[in-house]
Scaffold this motif. Structure first.
Motif, PDB file in Angstrom:
ATOM      1  N   ARG A  37       0.834  -1.196   0.000  1.00  0.00           N
ATOM      2  CA  ARG A  37       0.000   0.000   0.000  1.00  0.00           C
ATOM      3  C   ARG A  37       0.870   1.247   0.000  1.00  0.00           C
ATOM      4  O   ARG A  37       2.018   1.218   0.440  1.00  0.00           O
ATOM      5  CB  ARG A  37      -0.940   0.016   1.207  1.00  0.00           C
ATOM      6  CG  ARG A  37      -0.244   0.174   2.553  1.00  0.00           C
ATOM      7  CD  ARG A  37      -1.252   0.016   3.674  1.00  0.00           C
ATOM      8  NE  ARG A  37      -0.642   0.242   4.983  1.00  0.00           N
ATOM      9  CZ  ARG A  37      -1.287   0.035   6.137  1.00  0.00           C
ATOM     10  NH1 ARG A  37      -2.535  -0.397   6.142  1.00  0.00           N
ATOM     11  NH2 ARG A  37      -0.666   0.273   7.273  1.00  0.00           N
ATOM     12  N   GLN A  38       0.294   2.299  -0.514  1.00  0.00           N
ATOM     13  CA  GLN A  38       0.994   3.581  -0.535  1.00  0.00           C
ATOM     14  C   GLN A  38       0.026   4.672  -0.146  1.00  0.00           C
ATOM     15  O   GLN A  38      -0.964   4.920  -0.844  1.00  0.00           O
ATOM     16  CB  GLN A  38       1.585   3.859  -1.921  1.00  0.00           C
ATOM     17  CG  GLN A  38       2.474   5.081  -1.962  1.00  0.00           C
ATOM     18  CD  GLN A  38       3.316   5.144  -3.209  1.00  0.00           C
ATOM     19  OE1 GLN A  38       3.030   4.508  -4.227  1.00  0.00           O
ATOM     20  NE2 GLN A  38       4.391   5.916  -3.168  1.00  0.00           N
ATOM     21  N   ALA A  39       0.314   5.297   0.974  1.00  0.00           N
ATOM     22  CA  ALA A  39      -0.489   6.407   1.453  1.00  0.00           C
ATOM     23  C   ALA A  39       0.056   7.705   0.844  1.00  0.00           C
ATOM     24  O   ALA A  39       1.218   7.770   0.447  1.00  0.00           O
ATOM     25  CB  ALA A  39      -0.433   6.473   2.971  1.00  0.00           C
ATOM     26  N   PRO A  40      -0.787   8.738   0.780  1.00  0.00           N
ATOM     27  CA  PRO A  40      -0.334  10.017   0.209  1.00  0.00           C
ATOM     28  C   PRO A  40       0.914  10.536   0.896  1.00  0.00           C
ATOM     29  O   PRO A  40       0.971  10.603   2.124  1.00  0.00           O
ATOM     30  CB  PRO A  40      -1.527  10.931   0.438  1.00  0.00           C
ATOM     31  CG  PRO A  40      -2.703  10.029   0.518  1.00  0.00           C
ATOM     32  CD  PRO A  40      -2.204   8.778   1.184  1.00  0.00           C
ATOM     33  N   GLY A  41       1.926  10.857   0.107  1.00  0.00           N
ATOM     34  CA  GLY A  41       3.145  11.412   0.658  1.00  0.00           C
ATOM     35  C   GLY A  41       4.071  10.415   1.316  1.00  0.00           C
ATOM     36  O   GLY A  41       5.082  10.811   1.907  1.00  0.00           O
ATOM     37  N   GLU A  45       4.590   0.440   1.035  1.00  0.00           N
ATOM     38  CA  GLU A  45       5.006  -0.469   2.096  1.00  0.00           C
ATOM     39  C   GLU A  45       4.322  -1.814   1.959  1.00  0.00           C
ATOM     40  O   GLU A  45       3.216  -1.927   1.432  1.00  0.00           O
ATOM     41  CB  GLU A  45       4.691   0.131   3.478  1.00  0.00           C
ATOM     42  CG  GLU A  45       3.219   0.311   3.775  1.00  0.00           C
ATOM     43  CD  GLU A  45       2.969   0.782   5.209  1.00  0.00           C
ATOM     44  OE1 GLU A  45       3.915   0.940   5.978  1.00  0.00           O
ATOM     45  OE2 GLU A  45       1.784   0.968   5.535  1.00  0.00           O
ATOM     46  N   PHE A  46       4.999  -2.812   2.465  1.00  0.00           N
ATOM     47  CA  PHE A  46       4.496  -4.170   2.459  1.00  0.00           C
ATOM     48  C   PHE A  46       3.348  -4.334   3.442  1.00  0.00           C
ATOM     49  O   PHE A  46       3.382  -3.786   4.546  1.00  0.00           O
ATOM     50  CB  PHE A  46       5.637  -5.127   2.826  1.00  0.00           C
ATOM     51  CG  PHE A  46       5.220  -6.542   3.099  1.00  0.00           C
ATOM     52  CD1 PHE A  46       5.147  -7.018   4.401  1.00  0.00           C
ATOM     53  CD2 PHE A  46       4.897  -7.386   2.055  1.00  0.00           C
ATOM     54  CE1 PHE A  46       4.769  -8.316   4.665  1.00  0.00           C
ATOM     55  CE2 PHE A  46       4.508  -8.692   2.307  1.00  0.00           C
ATOM     56  CZ  PHE A  46       4.445  -9.159   3.616  1.00  0.00           C
ATOM     57  N   VAL A  92      -3.618   3.617  -1.314  1.00  0.00           N
ATOM     58  CA  VAL A  92      -3.852   2.827  -2.520  1.00  0.00           C
ATOM     59  C   VAL A  92      -3.192   1.477  -2.302  1.00  0.00           C
ATOM     60  O   VAL A  92      -2.009   1.410  -1.947  1.00  0.00           O
ATOM     61  CB  VAL A  92      -3.273   3.514  -3.773  1.00  0.00           C
ATOM     62  CG1 VAL A  92      -3.475   2.628  -4.998  1.00  0.00           C
ATOM     63  CG2 VAL A  92      -3.940   4.867  -3.973  1.00  0.00           C
ATOM     64  N   TYR A  93      -3.962   0.430  -2.470  1.00  0.00           N
ATOM     65  CA  TYR A  93      -3.469  -0.930  -2.249  1.00  0.00           C
ATOM     66  C   TYR A  93      -3.179  -1.596  -3.590  1.00  0.00           C
ATOM     67  O   TYR A  93      -4.000  -1.532  -4.518  1.00  0.00           O
ATOM     68  CB  TYR A  93      -4.497  -1.745  -1.471  1.00  0.00           C
ATOM     69  CG  TYR A  93      -4.530  -1.391  -0.002  1.00  0.00           C
ATOM     70  CD1 TYR A  93      -5.049  -0.178   0.428  1.00  0.00           C
ATOM     71  CD2 TYR A  93      -4.030  -2.269   0.966  1.00  0.00           C
ATOM     72  CE1 TYR A  93      -5.056   0.171   1.771  1.00  0.00           C
ATOM     73  CE2 TYR A  93      -4.035  -1.941   2.307  1.00  0.00           C
ATOM     74  CZ  TYR A  93      -4.556  -0.719   2.699  1.00  0.00           C
ATOM     75  OH  TYR A  93      -4.568  -0.377   4.039  1.00  0.00           O
ATOM     76  N   TYR A  94      -2.015  -2.226  -3.665  1.00  0.00           N
ATOM     77  CA  TYR A  94      -1.567  -2.890  -4.875  1.00  0.00           C
ATOM     78  C   TYR A  94      -1.311  -4.368  -4.596  1.00  0.00           C
ATOM     79  O   TYR A  94      -0.835  -4.727  -3.519  1.00  0.00           O
ATOM     80  CB  TYR A  94      -0.252  -2.291  -5.369  1.00  0.00           C
ATOM     81  CG  TYR A  94      -0.289  -0.831  -5.704  1.00  0.00           C
ATOM     82  CD1 TYR A  94      -0.066   0.123  -4.723  1.00  0.00           C
ATOM     83  CD2 TYR A  94      -0.528  -0.395  -7.006  1.00  0.00           C
ATOM     84  CE1 TYR A  94      -0.089   1.477  -5.025  1.00  0.00           C
ATOM     85  CE2 TYR A  94      -0.544   0.953  -7.315  1.00  0.00           C
ATOM     86  CZ  TYR A  94      -0.329   1.883  -6.317  1.00  0.00           C
ATOM     87  OH  TYR A  94      -0.341   3.214  -6.627  1.00  0.00           O
TER      88      TYR A  94
END
Length: 118
Positions: A37-41, A45-46, A92-94
């Protein structure tokens, strides 16, 4: 291998969501799959990962105990059940797949946005 993540949305704190990752290709079942996931700014991260057999799973400290990763190789699907969501889970989750052990050199799908309101 192509990956398609879905299931994101808006949920209140304490709620649950289930993310899905649909994989394509006849060998998808032989890949390890992870959620990031990647949070704004912030950096990506795993979150969690599952081996091809589904028998071994790994979680980050922030997701363990609240999130559960699972897979259905017959359907080429990997799931991330997220419970007790917190505003800090907003990101955002990948999903990603690898046959080599390194997700960063593997295959990535587009992300799905999870927003947790307080």
């Amino acid at each position: 291998v192509q990956l398609q993540a879905s299931g994101g949305g808006l949920v209140q704190a304490g709620g649950s969501l289930r993310l899905s990752c649909a994989g394509s290709g006849p060998t998808f079942g032989s890949y390890a799959v992870g959620w990031f996931r990647q949070a704004p700014g912030k950096e990506r991260e795993f979150v969690a990962a599952i081996r091809w057999s589904g028998g071994t799973t790994h979680y980050s400290d922030s997701s363990g105990g609240r999130f559960t990763i699972s897979r259905d190789n017959a359907k080429n699907m990997v799931y991330l059940q997220m419970n007790s969501l917190k505003p800090e889970d907003t990101a955002v989750y990948y999903c990603a797949a690898t046959a080599s052990g390194s997700f960063y050199s593997g295959y990535w799908g587009q992300g799905t946005l999870v927003t947790v309101s307080s």
